[in-house]
Design a protein around this motif. Structure first.
Motif, short mmCIF file in Angstrom:
data_model
loop_
_atom_site.label_atom_id
_atom_site.label_comp_id
_atom_site.label_asym_id
_atom_site.label_seq_id
_atom_site.Cartn_x
_atom_site.Cartn_y
_atom_site.Cartn_z
N ILE A 345 -38.70 4.26 0.64
CA ILE A 345 -39.99 3.98 1.28
C ILE A 345 -40.69 5.30 1.57
O ILE A 345 -40.12 6.20 2.17
CB ILE A 345 -39.80 3.18 2.60
N SER A 346 -41.94 5.41 1.15
CA SER A 346 -42.72 6.62 1.40
C SER A 346 -44.17 6.25 1.66
O SER A 346 -44.64 5.16 1.30
CB SER A 346 -42.62 7.58 0.20
N PHE A 370 -42.83 1.17 -2.10
CA PHE A 370 -41.52 0.58 -1.86
C PHE A 370 -40.78 0.53 -3.20
O PHE A 370 -41.15 -0.24 -4.08
CB PHE A 370 -41.65 -0.83 -1.27
N LYS A 371 -39.76 1.37 -3.34
CA LYS A 371 -39.02 1.45 -4.60
C LYS A 371 -37.80 0.57 -4.54
O LYS A 371 -36.97 0.67 -3.63
CB LYS A 371 -38.59 2.90 -4.87
N ILE A 376 -38.70 0.47 -10.84
CA ILE A 376 -39.48 -0.65 -10.33
C ILE A 376 -39.88 -0.37 -8.89
O ILE A 376 -39.05 -0.01 -8.06
CB ILE A 376 -38.67 -1.97 -10.40
N SER A 377 -41.18 -0.57 -8.61
CA SER A 377 -41.68 -0.31 -7.26
C SER A 377 -42.86 -1.22 -6.96
O SER A 377 -43.44 -1.85 -7.85
CB SER A 377 -42.11 1.15 -7.12
N SER A 406 -49.52 -4.36 -5.27
CA SER A 406 -49.13 -4.51 -6.67
C SER A 406 -47.64 -4.27 -6.84
O SER A 406 -46.97 -3.69 -5.98
CB SER A 406 -49.91 -3.54 -7.55
N LEU A 407 -47.11 -4.74 -7.96
CA LEU A 407 -45.72 -4.60 -8.30
C LEU A 407 -45.61 -4.21 -9.76
O LEU A 407 -46.29 -4.80 -10.61
CB LEU A 407 -44.98 -5.93 -8.05
N GLY A 408 -44.76 -3.23 -10.06
CA GLY A 408 -44.66 -2.85 -11.45
C GLY A 408 -43.76 -1.66 -11.69
O GLY A 408 -42.84 -1.37 -10.92
#
Length: 413
Positions: A345-346, A370-371, A376-377, A406-408
């Motif tokens: 988390i950053s 969020f990794k 994948i993050s 977003s997610l990707g």
């Protein structure tokens, strides 16, 4: 005369001969008397065996024969002198055992007395002829010496490609519409630091996103994210964390910007284009065990240049109607930080503010990452903005706001 001297000499020699004879006779008598004394003393003194002499005058030792003679009654008879020696040793053993240094068993274990080497040891020495060493000639062999120049540049990058899909059925009770969205981002950094008071940081950011909307019958695809920004900062070290800096900031966009069911172009490449040049101080942030890092730029003197290629958008971006350019002098502040809460988390934040004393522009970009693994993050992007050079909105005033999740795919090096 001579006869008288000769007669006198003969008489003297006779007298001397008689005196010598008397002295020799007395010396022989003395020797005889001393021999008699020695014979008398030898007969009167007690006789000790060699073994008893050793027991008395050797270092104090516990001898088995002493205790055996005292405790056993079957031993052969001993002389009075030997019995006296044994009694003396037994008295020592019983009353002063601390004076006993060794035992008879220990003496036997040590072994017999070694024979002394009476004759010197001679070694056979072989003589050889001395040879003169011949120096060897050193062959000249070519050696390649490579001296590497220190590399003061650091290159790093961060890229991601993420997607968003939203489906809403036609009879959904709250209404809405289905759409697809994607966003791609790339950040490339090339930083120079010679560790001798000179730093030069360069960052190129590119972000582009698209979305579809069934409600828009004019545009099948519109841009949702569009940014092309270059930041260059040259610094000379003043103290450990402070630098005198010359900062250059330039940014524009890639694509045209539209609204739903509207053919009007609201923004475009080089419409607008902003260039900010400032002089000030930069502070390098490294807090909380280097979990919070970044920089804080304070520039009391800043020049801002704005260019709008489309004349129809001049007034929209604060320019006089029919003009392409606008110049302002003012002050600028930029806070660019990255806070790594954990490995997964950053938070990246950028707060930019420019004031020309007659207008103000503030941008605050926040990206929470969020990794899930290395590739994948998921991202949450929040972007409030204030610009009083634009037209005032009845609902939000001069404030503008953008947000997406977003997610990707994510890649960092």
């Amino acid at each position: 005369m001579n006869k008288r001297i000769f007669a006198t000499a003969i008489a003297a020699l006779g007298l001397l001969s008689m005196t010598a004879q008397t002295s020799i006779s007395q010396y022989v008598d003395s020797l005889r008397a001393y021999r008699h004394y020695l014979d008398t003393a030898k007969t009167a003194r007690p006789t000790l065996s060699a073994y008893n002499r050793y027991q008395l005058f050797a270092p104090t030792t516990f001898f088995h024969s002493v205790s055996n003679q005292k405790l056993s009654m079957s031993l052969p008879a001993m002389s009075a002198e030997d019995q006296e020696v044994n009694a003396t040793l037994m008295n020592l053993y019983l009353n002063n055992p601390d004076l006993v240094e060794s035992t008879e068993t220990g003496l036997h274990d040590a072994g017999a007395v070694k024979e002394q080497i009476m004759s010197p040891i001679r070694h056979e020495v072989k003589y050889v002829e001395k040879t003169v060493s011949v120096p060897q000639e050193v062959e000249d062999a070519p050696v390649d010496v490579v001296v590497e120049k220190p590399n003061f540049w650091t290159i790093k990058g961060d890229y991601y490609l993420q997607f968003l899909q939203n489906y809403v059925s036609g009879n959904w009770y709250k209404g809405g519409e289905s759409n697809y969205a994607m966003v791609a981002s790339g950040v490339l950094e090339a930083n120079y630091n010679n560790k001798q008071k000179v730093k030069w940081d360069n960052k190129l950011e590119a972000k582009l996103g698209f979305q579809t909307s069934r409600a828009d019958s004019i545009h099948s695809l519109k841009s949702s994210e569009d940014l092309l920004r270059l930041t260059s900062k040259f610094g000379l070290q003043a103290t450990k964390h402070w630098y005198y800096t010359l900062n250059v900031l330039a940014y524009t966009q890639f694509m045209r910007g539209y609204k739903n069911n509207d053919i009007f172009t609201y923004s475009d490449f080089m419409s607008p284009f902003n260039l900010n040049i400032s002089i000030g101080m930069n502070y390098d942030v490294s807090w909380f065990d280097k979990k919070l890092t970044g920089s804080i730029q304070l520039s009391p003197l800043a020049y801002n240049f704005r260019y709008v290629d489309r004349l129809s958008l001049s007034k929209t971006f604060g320019l006089d109607e029919g003009h392409h350019t606008l110049s302002n002098f003012g002050s600028m502040t930029t806070i660019d930080l990255t806070w790594k809460f954990s490995d997964n988390i950053s938070w990246k934040t950028r707060l930019y503010g420019f004031t020309a004393y007659d207008r103000a522009e503030i941008e605050w970009e926040n990206t929470f990452t969020f990794k899930f693994n290395k590739y994948i993050s998921s991202n949450l992007f929040l972007y409030p903005r204030f610009d009083d050079a634009t037209s005032r909105d009845d609902k939000h005033g001069y404030w503008q706001f953008k947000e997406y999740a977003s997610l990707g795919f994510n890649y960092t090096f």
